[in-house]
Design an enzyme around this catalytic site. Structure first.
Site, short mmCIF file in Angstrom:
data_model
loop_
_atom_site.label_atom_id
_atom_site.label_comp_id
_atom_site.label_asym_id
_atom_site.label_seq_id
_atom_site.Cartn_x
_atom_site.Cartn_y
_atom_site.Cartn_z
CB SER A 93 1.08 -5.35 2.95
OG SER A 93 -0.08 -4.42 3.71
CD GLN A 94 -2.35 -1.70 -2.48
OE1 GLN A 94 -3.24 -0.72 -2.47
NE2 GLN A 94 -1.01 -1.51 -3.13
CE1 TYR A 151 -4.19 1.78 0.49
CE2 TYR A 151 -2.77 3.10 2.14
CZ TYR A 151 -4.07 2.93 1.50
OH TYR A 151 -5.00 3.90 1.43
#
Length: 334
Positions: A197-198, A102
């Site tokens: 993560s993202q 992100y």
């Protein structure tokens, strides 16, 4: 940071029923059909359009070839990526398509050479509109606007699934897989997706929307089991949605209806490739219950590596060794 989520035995049994719209499959089938049609139009336009374009890049790397790739993503929009090819190995090569965390972009091609060093072709995909919060930048704009939003990306276009930011991002991911499968140096039957993560969330979505992947490796993925994890901690990026709802009082049902088209659990149910997950039990950014929700609903064989004392950094380089060993075993039996 004290432990805040479910204990390990409860996590292993955690199988939540998430909101899933009745037209989930139709929504995504139409989205991909429209974007592939736009991409075909771009291909017909040639280099002057947004067709797949590969440009060799001068590099000090002596053992790898580097190319700047442009391919048509959502609505045919141009998306950038790095293609890194190890020299001197028999081709076609297995490929790893990597999605990034992100706020960062694809960065510089020489920053992440572990997969090419292990003998894989690597496509490092930019995330549209991101690349200016940390790292070394991105090169893909997001030409689509949105209504009122909190700072960040999670509330952009959140009034409706058609306008939501991650509709474009997840479509870009599928189109990246489409593109890499056309490269003669790459075995189209040996493409894996990976992300942290993202990037892990994008990999999960890509796995639910793409056929024929050989493996999926999401680490500490966000965006799964959203009804639970939003508001569970005060950390970004979920805090963006909390702030939005604090201002737009009474919008909760509408917002969560939009998010139901993007919950990783629904994509996980549709995945057909084996997966290796990881989670840190102290992770307040991607709470472990959200990670386990996706893993436990996975539509194919799935494993999860726990890091009981780690936050969002998870296993880092230790986990990459585990990933590389696991992926080699998967490919050996594919």
């Amino acid at each position: 940071m004290p432990r805040f989520d479910l204990p390990l035995q409860a996590l292993r049994a955690y199988l939540p029923e998430v909101d899933e719209p009745t037209d989930f499959d139709g929504f995504w089938a139409a989205t991909l059909r429209e974007s592939r049609a736009a991409g075909a139009t771009a291909e017909a336009a040639g280099a002057s359009g947004n067709a797949v374009v590969r440009t060799p890049v001068p590099s000090p790397l002596a053992l790898f070839d580097v190319e700047d790739v442009r391919f048509p993503g959502f609505a045919g929009d141009p998306v950038r990526a790095w293609l890194v090819l190890p020299r001197g190995l028999p081709r076609p090569l297995p490929a790893v398509v990597e999605f990034v965390g992100y706020g960062r972009g694809r960065g510089l091609a020489h920053e992440r050479l572990h997969w090419p060093s292990a003998g894989y072709a690597q496509l490092i995909v930019d995330t549209r509109g991101q690349g200016s919060q940390y790292g070394t930048g991105g090169a893909t704009p997001d030409p689509h606007g949105s209504g009122p939003a909190a700072p960040g990306f999670l509330t952009r276009g959140i009034d409706a699934p058609e306008t939501y930011y991650y509709r474009r991002v997840f479509t870009d991911a599928v189109r990246a897989i489409d593109a890499v499968r056309t490269f003669p140096e790459i075995d189209p039957a040996a493409v894996a997706v990976v992300g942290n993560s993202q990037g892990g969330a994008i990999a999960i979505a890509a796995a639910g929307l793409s056929d024929g992947l050989v493996a999926v490796l999401p680490s500490a993925p966000i965006l799964s089991d959203l009804r639970r994890v939003i508001g569970l901690t005060g950390e970004e990026p979920y805090a963006e949605i909390v702030r939005y709802l604090a201002v737009h009082r009474g919008a909760e049902d509408r917002i969560f209806e939009t998010l139901s088209y993007f919950d990783g659990v629904s994509f996980a149910k549709r995945a057909t490739a084996p997966a290796l997950f990881s989670t840190g039990h102290m992770d307040t950014i991607a709470p472990p219950s959200g990670v386990y929700a996706a893993k436990n609903h996975w539509g194919a064989p799935a494993e999860l590596v726990d890091y009981p004392w780690n936050h969002h950094e998870g296993g880092e380089s230790v986990h990459w060794e585990r990933q590389a060993e696991w992926l080699a075993e998967v490919l050996a039996y594919a």
